[in-house]
Design a protein around this motif. Structure first.
Motif, PDB file in Angstrom:
ATOM      1  N   PHE A 105       8.178   2.907   3.921  1.00 18.08           N
ATOM      2  CA  PHE A 105       7.819   2.614   2.536  1.00 18.08           C
ATOM      3  C   PHE A 105       9.053   2.695   1.644  1.00 18.08           C
ATOM      4  O   PHE A 105       9.866   3.594   1.752  1.00 18.08           O
ATOM      5  CB  PHE A 105       6.765   3.612   2.051  1.00 18.08           C
ATOM      6  N   ASN A 106       9.186   1.708   0.738  1.00 22.12           N
ATOM      7  CA  ASN A 106      10.257   1.734  -0.265  1.00 22.12           C
ATOM      8  C   ASN A 106       9.774   1.005  -1.512  1.00 22.12           C
ATOM      9  O   ASN A 106       8.619   0.572  -1.584  1.00 22.12           O
ATOM     10  CB  ASN A 106      11.553   1.132   0.286  1.00 22.12           C
ATOM     11  N   GLU A 107      10.659   0.856  -2.500  1.00 26.86           N
ATOM     12  CA  GLU A 107      10.269   0.267  -3.785  1.00 26.86           C
ATOM     13  C   GLU A 107       9.877  -1.200  -3.686  1.00 26.86           C
ATOM     14  O   GLU A 107       9.306  -1.752  -4.617  1.00 26.86           O
ATOM     15  CB  GLU A 107      11.380   0.446  -4.825  1.00 26.86           C
ATOM     16  N   ASN A 108      10.157  -1.857  -2.563  1.00 31.11           N
ATOM     17  CA  ASN A 108       9.779  -3.260  -2.394  1.00 31.11           C
ATOM     18  C   ASN A 108       8.319  -3.433  -1.963  1.00 31.11           C
ATOM     19  O   ASN A 108       7.818  -4.546  -1.940  1.00 31.11           O
ATOM     20  CB  ASN A 108      10.698  -3.942  -1.382  1.00 31.11           C
ATOM     21  N   TRP A 109       7.665  -2.359  -1.585  1.00 29.90           N
ATOM     22  CA  TRP A 109       6.263  -2.426  -1.196  1.00 29.90           C
ATOM     23  C   TRP A 109       5.401  -2.444  -2.454  1.00 29.90           C
ATOM     24  O   TRP A 109       5.778  -1.902  -3.486  1.00 29.90           O
ATOM     25  CB  TRP A 109       5.894  -1.223  -0.333  1.00 29.90           C
ATOM     26  N   SER A 110       4.242  -3.068  -2.365  1.00 31.37           N
ATOM     27  CA  SER A 110       3.325  -3.063  -3.500  1.00 31.37           C
ATOM     28  C   SER A 110       1.891  -3.014  -2.986  1.00 31.37           C
ATOM     29  O   SER A 110       1.641  -3.116  -1.784  1.00 31.37           O
ATOM     30  CB  SER A 110       3.549  -4.281  -4.392  1.00 31.37           C
ATOM     31  N   LEU A 111       0.966  -2.874  -3.921  1.00 37.05           N
ATOM     32  CA  LEU A 111      -0.447  -2.794  -3.545  1.00 37.05           C
ATOM     33  C   LEU A 111      -0.993  -4.182  -3.261  1.00 37.05           C
ATOM     34  O   LEU A 111      -0.640  -5.146  -3.930  1.00 37.05           O
ATOM     35  CB  LEU A 111      -1.249  -2.139  -4.660  1.00 37.05           C
ATOM     36  N   ASN A 112      -1.869  -4.261  -2.285  1.00 36.51           N
ATOM     37  CA  ASN A 112      -2.439  -5.524  -1.856  1.00 36.51           C
ATOM     38  C   ASN A 112      -3.922  -5.300  -1.595  1.00 36.51           C
ATOM     39  O   ASN A 112      -4.319  -4.251  -1.093  1.00 36.51           O
ATOM     40  CB  ASN A 112      -1.722  -5.951  -0.563  1.00 36.51           C
ATOM     41  N   ARG A 113      -4.728  -6.290  -1.941  1.00 38.17           N
ATOM     42  CA  ARG A 113      -6.147  -6.213  -1.586  1.00 38.17           C
ATOM     43  C   ARG A 113      -6.295  -6.541  -0.103  1.00 38.17           C
ATOM     44  O   ARG A 113      -5.717  -7.502   0.381  1.00 38.17           O
ATOM     45  CB  ARG A 113      -6.971  -7.179  -2.435  1.00 38.17           C
ATOM     46  N   ILE A 114      -7.041  -5.740   0.616  1.00 37.13           N
ATOM     47  CA  ILE A 114      -7.243  -5.944   2.052  1.00 37.13           C
ATOM     48  C   ILE A 114      -8.048  -7.217   2.274  1.00 37.13           C
ATOM     49  O   ILE A 114      -7.679  -8.079   3.069  1.00 37.13           O
ATOM     50  CB  ILE A 114      -7.941  -4.714   2.675  1.00 37.13           C
ATOM     51  N   ASP A 115      -9.166  -7.340   1.576  1.00 39.44           N
ATOM     52  CA  ASP A 115     -10.003  -8.542   1.648  1.00 39.44           C
ATOM     53  C   ASP A 115      -9.787  -9.305   0.350  1.00 39.44           C
ATOM     54  O   ASP A 115     -10.230  -8.876  -0.720  1.00 39.44           O
ATOM     55  CB  ASP A 115     -11.473  -8.154   1.809  1.00 39.44           C
TER      56      ASP A 115
END
Length: 181
Positions: A105-115
């Motif tokens: 994990f780093n600052e380039n990750w973001s939240l995503n909806r699974i469906d």
């Protein structure tokens, strides 16, 4: 406006516009400025400086602000935010901070909806890197092709084949749909 990171006497850090510092108009953080409204208000005001707050505001705008650039892909296509999160940041923040983060994990990750057909709600969020997000995208409504990775380009008036090579998208244009496939 240029800003400086400042630490309040309470220990809270926030960015302050330099001109306000020079004029002396900012001497406390927003939480301490709101002390007369009680400790609960101080906690709520500090939330405005939380790293998830802009993400929360953007999520609300995508789903409910018809003037937002990507509204048609979210609120305009039925994506909503659960009632618990829609009006209050704190429940959203507490839920998201409890989501397990991957080892890399780093600052380039973001939240995503699974469906991607469901809204922003408990059980439908995960941390994703940009490659996972790209694979998880919903198809475009304007895509009239029967072939995966092929879409009609309105600007070029041609069929576009999109392939991923070493993490980079490549687009090639064709006169007919079958050639693009």
């Amino acid at each position: 406006h240029s800003q400086s990171l400042c630490r309040c006497e309470c220990g809270h850090e926030q960015y302050v516009i330099n001109s306000k510092l020079r004029l002396g108009s900012t001497q406390q953080c927003r939480g301490c400025q709101g002390k007369e409204f009680g400790e609960r208000n101080k906690k709520e005001v500090h939330q405005l400086d939380h790293y998830l707050y802009p993400k929360w505001l953007s999520m609300i705008s995508r789903c409910y602000n018809k003037d937002y650039a990507y509204y048609q892909n979210y609120g305009g296509s039925g994506i909503t935010v659960c009632e618990e999160w829609r009006h209050k940041f704190l429940p959203y923040m507490e839920y998201v901070e409890a989501i397990e983060k991957p080892e890399d994990f780093n600052e380039n990750w973001s939240l995503n909806r699974i469906d991607t057909t469901k809204g922003y709600e408990p059980g439908n969020l995960k941390w994703s890197d940009k490659f996972s997000r790209a694979r998880n995208r919903r198809g475009y409504k304007l895509c009239t092709s029967r072939f995966k990775g092929v879409s009609w380009s309105q600007t070029r008036k041609k069929w576009c084949a999109c392939i991923n090579i070493n993490g980079k998208s490549r687009h090639t244009f064709f006169d007919n749909e079958l050639d693009a496939a």
